[in-house]
Design a protein around this motif. Structure first.
Motif, PDB file in Angstrom:
ATOM      1  N   VAL A  46       0.868  -1.172   0.000  1.00  0.00           N
ATOM      2  CA  VAL A  46       0.000   0.000   0.000  1.00  0.00           C
ATOM      3  C   VAL A  46       0.908   1.226   0.000  1.00  0.00           C
ATOM      4  CG1 VAL A  46      -1.769   1.274   1.262  1.00  0.00           C
ATOM      5  CG2 VAL A  46      -1.809  -1.225   1.248  1.00  0.00           C
ATOM      6  N   LYS A  84       1.193   5.612  -1.347  1.00  0.00           N
ATOM      7  CA  LYS A  84       0.454   6.799  -1.781  1.00  0.00           C
ATOM      8  C   LYS A  84       0.540   6.885  -3.306  1.00  0.00           C
ATOM      9  CE  LYS A  84       0.881   9.456   2.462  1.00  0.00           C
ATOM     10  NZ  LYS A  84      -0.238   8.804   3.050  1.00  0.00           N
ATOM     11  N   GLU A 118      -4.076   6.510  -0.591  1.00  0.00           N
ATOM     12  CA  GLU A 118      -3.362   5.246  -0.473  1.00  0.00           C
ATOM     13  C   GLU A 118      -4.003   4.214  -1.386  1.00  0.00           C
ATOM     14  OE1 GLU A 118      -3.098   4.289   3.705  1.00  0.00           O
ATOM     15  OE2 GLU A 118      -1.338   5.584   3.879  1.00  0.00           O
TER      16      GLU A 118
END
Length: 114
Positions: free
Chosen positions: A3, A5, A101
């Motif tokens: 995960v 940005k 995210e």
């Protein structure tokens, strides 16, 4: 999948369009665009920007430049000349979207690794 940005795999620009802001998200590598096209939906952007965007989010695809363009309707408090918002022209909206995210396959991250 890690995960990260969105800014790890894309960059962006934004500005005002009347009472809406225009947010362009551009893939950092051509092979990332199909992933963005699939994952970065208008609904997902709307949910992420619900604190700013009171209207609908429209998405436009620009595959020739590896970009997605989003129009966030009713996001500027009336528009640049009448808004009381600190960012009356939506210049920070691209950065807000890029802070979303997202689960990204390792092979795509390796295309933009430093």
């Amino acid at each position: 999948m890690p995960v990260v940005k969105l800014i790890e795999i894309a960059h962006g620009r934004s500005g005002d369009k009347g009472n809406g802001s225009n947010v362009g998200i551009i893939a950092r590598h051509p092979d990332i665009y199909p992933f963005l096209e699939k994952e970065l939906t208008a609904a997902r952007v709307k949910d992420h920007m619900k604190h700013v965007c009171k209207g609908e989010v429209e998405r436009y695809e620009l595959p020739n430049i590896g970009a997605l363009n989003f129009l966030l309707n009713e996001s500027l408090g009336g528009g640049g000349t009448v808004s009381l918002k600190l960012d009356a022209q939506g210049k920070t909206h691209a950065l807000q979207v890029l802070r979303m995210e997202i689960d990204v396959p390792e092979e795509l991250l390796s295309l933009v690794s430093k």
